[in-house]
Write an enzyme that holds these catalytic residues in place. Structure first.
Site, PDB file in Angstrom:
ATOM      1  N   CYS A  71      -5.035   2.624  -3.516  1.00  0.00           N
ATOM      2  CA  CYS A  71      -3.801   3.156  -2.918  1.00  0.00           C
ATOM      3  C   CYS A  71      -2.657   2.152  -3.052  1.00  0.00           C
ATOM      4  O   CYS A  71      -1.839   1.989  -2.128  1.00  0.00           O
ATOM      5  CB  CYS A  71      -3.989   3.536  -1.451  1.00  0.00           C
TER       6      CYS A  71
ATOM      7  N   HIS B 127       0.871  -1.180   0.000  1.00  0.00           N
ATOM      8  CA  HIS B 127       0.000   0.000   0.000  1.00  0.00           C
ATOM      9  C   HIS B 127       0.910   1.233   0.000  1.00  0.00           C
ATOM     10  O   HIS B 127       2.037   1.181   0.506  1.00  0.00           O
ATOM     11  CB  HIS B 127      -0.833  -0.056   1.292  1.00  0.00           C
TER      12      HIS B 127
ATOM     13  N   GLN C  63      -4.405  -5.140   7.036  1.00  0.00           N
ATOM     14  CA  GLN C  63      -5.414  -6.052   6.480  1.00  0.00           C
ATOM     15  C   GLN C  63      -5.310  -7.448   7.079  1.00  0.00           C
ATOM     16  O   GLN C  63      -6.017  -8.365   6.634  1.00  0.00           O
ATOM     17  CB  GLN C  63      -5.269  -6.144   4.945  1.00  0.00           C
TER      18      GLN C  63
ATOM     19  N   LYS D   4     -10.479  -0.615  10.744  1.00  0.00           N
ATOM     20  CA  LYS D   4     -10.638  -1.794   9.887  1.00  0.00           C
ATOM     21  C   LYS D   4     -10.988  -3.026  10.714  1.00  0.00           C
ATOM     22  O   LYS D   4     -11.122  -4.118  10.180  1.00  0.00           O
ATOM     23  CB  LYS D   4      -9.358  -2.050   9.089  1.00  0.00           C
TER      24      LYS D   4
ATOM     25  N   ASP E 131       3.234  -4.468   8.045  1.00  0.00           N
ATOM     26  CA  ASP E 131       2.007  -3.677   7.952  1.00  0.00           C
ATOM     27  C   ASP E 131       0.832  -4.653   8.071  1.00  0.00           C
ATOM     28  O   ASP E 131       0.521  -5.390   7.145  1.00  0.00           O
ATOM     29  CB  ASP E 131       2.000  -2.935   6.606  1.00  0.00           C
TER      30      ASP E 131
HETATM   31  N1  C6P Z   1      -6.273   0.588   3.038  1.00  0.00           N
HETATM   32  C1  C6P Z   1      -8.145   0.210   1.538  1.00  0.00           C
HETATM   33  O1  C6P Z   1      -9.237   0.475   1.055  1.00  0.00           O
HETATM   34  P1  C6P Z   1      -4.948   3.877   7.364  1.00  0.00           P
HETATM   35  O2  C6P Z   1      -5.577   4.700   6.260  1.00  0.00           O
HETATM   36  O3  C6P Z   1      -3.756   4.571   7.960  1.00  0.00           O
HETATM   37  O4  C6P Z   1      -5.927   3.369   8.354  1.00  0.00           O
HETATM   38  O5  C6P Z   1      -4.405   2.532   6.649  1.00  0.00           O
HETATM   39  C2  C6P Z   1      -3.511   2.619   5.567  1.00  0.00           C
HETATM   40  C3  C6P Z   1      -3.252   1.258   5.018  1.00  0.00           C
HETATM   41  C4  C6P Z   1      -1.998   0.705   5.182  1.00  0.00           C
HETATM   42  N2  C6P Z   1      -1.720  -0.542   4.753  1.00  0.00           N
HETATM   43  C5  C6P Z   1      -2.653  -1.304   4.169  1.00  0.00           C
HETATM   44  C6  C6P Z   1      -2.306  -2.694   3.756  1.00  0.00           C
HETATM   45  C7  C6P Z   1      -3.944  -0.800   3.964  1.00  0.00           C
HETATM   46  O6  C6P Z   1      -4.868  -1.560   3.390  1.00  0.00           O
HETATM   47  C8  C6P Z   1      -4.245   0.519   4.387  1.00  0.00           C
HETATM   48  C9  C6P Z   1      -5.599   1.128   4.130  1.00  0.00           C
HETATM   49  C10 C6P Z   1      -7.632   1.013   2.704  1.00  0.00           C
HETATM   50  O7  C6P Z   1      -7.465  -0.708   1.106  1.00  0.00           O
HETATM   51  C11 C6P Z   1      -7.780   2.471   2.461  1.00  0.00           C
HETATM   52  S1  C6P Z   1      -6.693   3.069   1.192  1.00  0.00           S
END
Ligand code: C6P
Length: 412
Positions: free
Chosen positions: A370, A129, A209, A232, A206
Site C-alpha cells: 500500500c 502509505h 508503524q 498493529k 501517521d
Molecule cells: N499498513 C502494512 O502492511 P489501518 O489499515 O487503517 O490500520 O492502517 C493504515 C496504515 C497507515 N499508515 C501506515 C504507515 C501503515 O503502515 C498502515 C497499514 C499495513 O504495512 C497494512 S497496508
C-alpha cells in the site's frame, strides 16, 4: 493471566504469552514476520475481549443501568490509558476511530474542508502509505488545493533541504509518516514539525508503524495530530486513535452525524457534543477499545524503551544476515530504521518469495505494501517484507535466511 517479564528482555517468556506463536503452518512452526500488517495478540488481550463479551457487554454513554455504566467506565478508562501512553495533555484529545486510515480521513475531512482552499499546499513525504495520500487527494479534488512531496534519496531518507524549500506561504498543512511501513525509515518528525510550526502550519504524524515500536510523546514532538491503529500494537482490529490538540479538534467540524456526537437534535437545528464525542458518531467499537486498553497495559509492562532496544538489535541482526546473501538486495537502507526489512531476490518475483516461505511456515508480506509511490521511487514493482515485533527471535531470522536459500535454489 501471564505477564511478560522485563529485565533482562525475556523473549521466551514473552512468546508464551502469545498462543498463536505455538501453532504450525504447513507442517512447520509458525514464524510470524508480518507484524507491520497486523501484530498478534497476547492471551491477556484475548481474555479481556472474552471477559467483556461474556460478562460486561452493553452500549456506552446511553444507559442508566449498571452494565452500561460499567462499559462506559471501561471504555473511557482506555481513553485515559491512551492519553498516558502517548503523553497527551488531556483525555478529550483522544478520539477513538476504526484505525489509522479513518483517523487521517477524519482530519482531511474535518480540518481540511474547513480550513484549506484553492491553491493551498499540503506537504506529504515520498514515504507515505496510501492512507496518508488518498484522503488528501480527495480533498484536493474538491477544494482545489495542491499536494507537494518531500523527496527521498536511494536509501529512503527524506531530503530535509528540499522540505525547507517546499515550505512557503501557501503551505497550509503537513502530513508525514513517523515510520515507513515499506522501508522502515524513521523520519525526523520532531524537526519536520518544528520547521512547519515556524510558519504556523499544523502537522499530522501517521504513527501506525511507530506507536507499536517506540515511546511516543505527542507533547514533546508538539504534533498537532497523531494517528495509529490498535491491531498493529497487540490489540484487536477495528479500533484506532486520532490524537489532536484540543484547540484544533474544537474548531473542526464533525465528520459523521448520529448518536453520541450530539447534545440536542431538532428538525431545525442540531447542537454538537463536546470533543472527543463530537467525532464518535454511532455505537463505537466498545469491545475493541477495551481490549486495546489491555494491550496498552501489556506493552507498558514490558516497556516501550525495552521493546525498541530489543527490536533494534533484532533488525540489525536480520539486516546483516539477509544482506549478506548473494543475489539479495535490501530495499531501504536508512541509518534510522524500525522493525521492517524489505528485500528483493534477483530473478524472483516477491510473490513467489512469499509463497515459498509460507510453505515453510514463514509469514512475510509481498507486494507494494500500500505504498506504490515508494516502490516506484525505489525502482521495484514490489518487495518481500519481513517485519518484526518484540516476540520475534534471532532463531526466526535464521529460519528466514534458510528460507531465502530455499527460494534461491528453487529458482536456481
Ligand atoms: N499498513 C502494512 O502492511 P489501518 O489499515 O487503517 O490500520 O492502517 C493504515 C496504515 C497507515 N499508515 C501506515 C504507515 C501503515 O503502515 C498502515 C497499514 C499495513 O504495512 C497494512 S497496508
Amino acid at each position: 493471566m501471564t505477564t511478560a517479564l522485563q529485565t533482562p528482555f525475556d523473549v521466551a517468556a514473552i512468546r508464551r504469552d502469545f498462543p498463536i506463536l505455538g501453532r504450525q503452518v504447513n507442517g512447520s512452526p509458525l514464524i510470524f514476520l508480518d507484524s507491520a500488517a497486523s501484530s498478534q495478540m497476547p492471551q491477556v488481550v484475548i481474555d479481556r475481549l472474552v471477559q467483556y463479551q461474556t460478562h460486561e457487554h452493553a452500549n456506552v454513554h446511553r444507559g442508566v443501568h449498571t452494565l452500561s455504566q460499567e462499559a462506559t467506565t471501561a471504555y473511557e478508562g482506555v481513553r485515559r490509558k491512551v492519553r498516558e501512553l502517548i503523553g497527551a495533555k488531556e483525555d478529550r484529545e483522544i478520539v477513538f476511530t476504526r484505525g489509522t486510515t479513518e483517523a487521517i480521513n477524519l482530519v482531511a475531512h474535518g480540518y481540511g474542508r474547513s480550513f484549506l482552499g484553492a491553491g493551498d499546499e499540503i506537504i506529504l513525504s515520498a514515504l507515505e502509505h496510501h492512507a496518508n495520500i488518498v484522503p488528501w487527494q480527495m480533498l484536493c479534488e474538491d477544494k482545489g488545493c495542491v499536494i507537494r512531496v518531500i523527496p527521498m534519496d536511494d536509501r529512503g531518507v527524506l531530503d530535509m533541504d528540499a522540505y525547507r524549500e517546499l515550505l512557503n506561504e501557501r503551505t497550509k498543512f503537513v502530513s508525514v509518516t513517523h515510520v515507513s511501513n515499506a522501508l522502515g525509515t524513521v523520519n525526523p518528525v520532531g524537526e519536520i514539525i518544528r520547521l512547519a510550526h515556524e510558519r504556523g502550519v499544523p502537522v499530522l504524524v501517521d504513527g501506525a508503524q511507530a506507536a507499536p515500536h517506540m515511546r511516543v510523546n505527542v507533547q514533546e514532538l508538539d504534533a498537532d495530530f497523531y494517528t495509529f491503529s490498535g491491531h498493529k500494537m497487540c490489540g484487536p482490529t477495528g479500533i484506532g486513535i486520532l490524537y489532536g490538540k484540543a484547540e484544533l479538534l474544537e474548531k473542526m467540524k464533525p465528520w459523521q452525524g448520529g448518536g453520541d456526537m450530539i447534545l440536542s437534535v431538532s428538525f431545525e437545528k442540531t447542537t454538537y457534543n463536546a470533543i472527543p464525542h463530537k467525532f464518535e458518531a454511532g455505537t463505537p467499537p466498545i469491545a475493541a477499545a477495551i481490549a486495546l486498553g489491555a494491550a496498552i497495559d501489556y506493552l507498558q509492562a514490558i516497556g516501550l524503551d525495552a521493546i525498541a532496544a530489543y527490536e533494534h538489535e533484532l533488525l540489525a541482526y536480520a539486516t546483516e544476515r539477509v544482506g549478506a546473501i548473494p543475489g539479495v538486495t535490501i530495499i531501504g537502507t536508512a541509518p534510522e530504521k524500525a522493525a521492517v526489512l524489505s528485500f528483493v531476490i534477483d530473478g524472483v518475483h516477491p510473490h513467489d518469495i512469499g509463497t515459498i516461505l509460507d510453505q515453510e511456515g514463514i509469514a512475510v508480506r509481498a507486494g507494494h505494501h500500500c505504498a506504490q509511490p515508494v516502490m516506484k521511487r525505489m525502482g521495484v514493482p514490489a518487495t518481500a517484507r519481513a517485519s518484526f515485533a518484540f516476540y520475534n527471535t534471532r532463531a526466526e531470522v535464521d529460519a528466514l535466511v534458510a528460507g531465502i536459500s530455499t527460494v534461491k535454489e528453487i529458482f536456481g
